[in-house]
Design a protein around this motif. Structure first.
Motif, PDB file in Angstrom:
ATOM      1  N   UNK A 125       0.819  -1.225   0.000  1.00 48.78           N
ATOM      2  CA  UNK A 125       0.000   0.000   0.000  1.00 48.78           C
ATOM      3  C   UNK A 125       0.843   1.261   0.000  1.00 48.78           C
ATOM      4  N   UNK A 126       1.857   1.323  -0.861  1.00 47.16           N
ATOM      5  CA  UNK A 126       2.743   2.494  -0.846  1.00 47.16           C
ATOM      6  C   UNK A 126       1.986   3.744  -1.274  1.00 47.16           C
ATOM      7  N   UNK A 127       1.144   3.594  -2.298  1.00 46.86           N
ATOM      8  CA  UNK A 127       0.352   4.749  -2.723  1.00 46.86           C
ATOM      9  C   UNK A 127      -0.963   4.816  -1.954  1.00 46.86           C
ATOM     10  N   UNK A 128      -1.600   3.653  -1.768  1.00 43.50           N
ATOM     11  CA  UNK A 128      -2.903   3.549  -1.076  1.00 43.50           C
ATOM     12  C   UNK A 128      -2.714   2.818   0.252  1.00 43.50           C
ATOM     13  N   UNK A 129      -2.400   3.443   1.378  1.00 40.81           N
ATOM     14  CA  UNK A 129      -2.294   4.876   1.422  1.00 40.81           C
ATOM     15  C   UNK A 129      -1.134   5.298   2.328  1.00 40.81           C
ATOM     16  N   UNK A 130       0.036   4.611   2.180  1.00 33.41           N
ATOM     17  CA  UNK A 130       1.200   5.121   2.898  1.00 33.41           C
ATOM     18  C   UNK A 130       1.461   6.560   2.456  1.00 33.41           C
ATOM     19  N   UNK A 131       1.149   6.851   1.187  1.00 34.34           N
ATOM     20  CA  UNK A 131       1.448   8.191   0.667  1.00 34.34           C
ATOM     21  C   UNK A 131       0.641   9.271   1.397  1.00 34.34           C
TER      22      UNK A 131
END
Ligand code: BES
Ligand code: ZN
Length: 425
Positions: free
Chosen positions: A252-258
């Motif tokens: 979940x680097x983009x969803x939602x670590x970002x």
């Protein structure tokens, strides 16, 4: 367990052959051996380790009540909806589910629709039935831009390195599922990071928000306002991640670590810039968004019940994939049109970015929980809906898919700083 396996198979088959989603390739589409894929999914579910028992609530343990659009239910038409709704109105229906079925539901919905339809999950039937009532409207208010010098100074402070480091750290947990040990660990890790921001700042505090029905905690960093501390501005994004069923790797680097990382970077920039707001700001990393907005649902309802005066909420969920021409997109549904317009004006006045709008669908992220409770909420997003990161909800949602850095996410951190300064003044 036997029941779960059977419904899992039925659900997978129903999902795999649903209408194909534009811009999104289902795993079981295009000549993949479905039988083998189903078998692999069953084995993965059976061997899922690290699942933690739900704390408390013995009378309803393992049960959850969801509300969703009736049109979405008929489009899904899977084995999951053989059951009758507990209640419904013209638009929405309420169903009782086993907690174990939730991953399957979100996965099925994501595979079936060209948009993310979403659903709200509640620990109690009463909570779900409230969804059938019309959402209260926030009172009209004026939005002004008159802090140019302060905004320009503070909006220069967010750093790409800070955001990408936090994304890497969060994505390194095997998954951040709301019921899994690693999902609890990720929340604890974030709490420790945020406690460091509070050190030597007596007006800053960090506390977990413990949820009654699942072990992952939301995290809240509070910057107490100097003049009107009873008025609150909320910025946040969900910390949990999901990829299909069970304990699968879900970086979940983009969803939602970002979004969680951007939330943290906004707090860091403001505090290290020596800023103290007039109103209180709460930075929140929400638990259990992927399970039907359960973390934010509980928090926003608790705030409303306690009479907390939330002046505005900005949701940060998926910020680092530059899929479209413009930089920042605002979700137009389940959000405040007035606050959305204010965010657009902030960009025009202070930041060298372009913006647009998109429609998400019924309750696709945590802003919807705040809207539902009568607070003005907005959702800033990385791209148009069609061009969003195609790797989300998979083991391949890693930082390298976003160029290995947080250049896009940085824009959201700078916007968040401007939003906080102009709203919490
Ligand atoms: N970040 C997504 C929402 C999203 C995905 C917005 C793609 C725009 C494009 C969020 O974490 C999510 O997955 N939400 C669920 C709904 C939720 C209520 C379980 C979804 O969209 O299926
Ligand atoms: Zn998601």
């Amino acid at each position: 367990m036997r029941f779960m396996k059977l419904s899992l198979v039925a659900g997978l088959l129903a999902c795999g052959f649903g209408p194909v989603n534009a811009g999104y390739t289902p795993d079981f589409n295009g000549g993949v051996d479905v039988k083998a894929a189903v078998q692999a999914a069953i084995e993965a579910a059976a061997s899922a380790g690290g699942l933690l028992p739900e704390p408390g609530r013995p009378e309803s343990a393992g049960r959850v009540w969801i509300s969703m659009e009736r049109g979405d239910v008929s489009a899904l038409d899977g084995a999951l909806f053989k059951r009758a709704p507990v209640a419904q109105n013209k638009r929405l229906a309420v169903y009782e589910f086993e907690t174990d079925e939730l991953d399957q539901l979100s996965d099925g919905m994501y595979r079936t629709f060209a948009r993310a339809p979403g659903f709200f999950a509640h620990d109690t039937l009463e909570g779900a039935l409230e969804d059938l009532q019309a959402a209260p409207q926030p009172p009209a208010r004026a939005y002004t831009l008159d802090q140019a010098a302060r905004v320009k100074e503070l909006a220069a402070l967010p750093r790409e390195e800070g955001i990408s480091a936090a994304i890497r750290a969060l994505a390194a947990f095997k998954n951040r599922g709301y019921r899994y040990a690693t999902g609890v660990d990720a929340s604890k890790w974030l709490q420790k990071e945020w406690v460091r921001l509070a050190e030597n700042r007596p007006y800053v505090s960090v506390a977990p928000f413990k949820h009654a029905a699942f072990p992952q905690e939301s995290v809240i960093l509070t910057v107490l306002g100097s003049a009107e501390p009873e008025k609150v501005v909320v910025l946040g994004g969900h910390l949990d991640s999901v990829a299909g069923y069970g304990d699968n790797p879900a970086p979940g680097a983009d969803d939602n670590a970002s979004g969680a990382a951007v939330t943290q970077e906004i707090a860091r920039a403001l505090l290290e810039g020596g800023y103290r707001p007039a109103k209180t700001i709460k930075f929140i990393a929400f638990a259990a968004e992927e399970a039907g907005l359960r973390g934010s649902g509980e928090i926003a309802a608790a705030f409303k019940k306690a009479g907390v005066r939330v002046e505005g909420m900005l949701n940060l969920d998926m910020t680092n994939y530059k899929g479209s021409e413009r930089d920042i997109y605002f979700v137009s549904d389940n959000s405040s049109p007035e606050q959305n317009a204010f965010l657009g004006r902030l960009i025009d006045a202070y930041l060298p970015y372009t913006w647009g709008t998109l429609k998400c669908g019924y309750g696709c992220s945590d802003h919807a929980s705040w809207t539902k409770n009568g607070y003005p909420a907005s959702y800033s997003f990385e791209s148009t809906f069609e061009q969003h990161n195609p790797f989300i909800h998979k083991a391949t949602d890693t930082l390298d898919k976003c160029g290995g850095n947080a250049a896009h996410a940085l824009k959201f951190a700078r916007l968040g700083v401007a939003y906080a300064v102009e709203l919490a003044k």
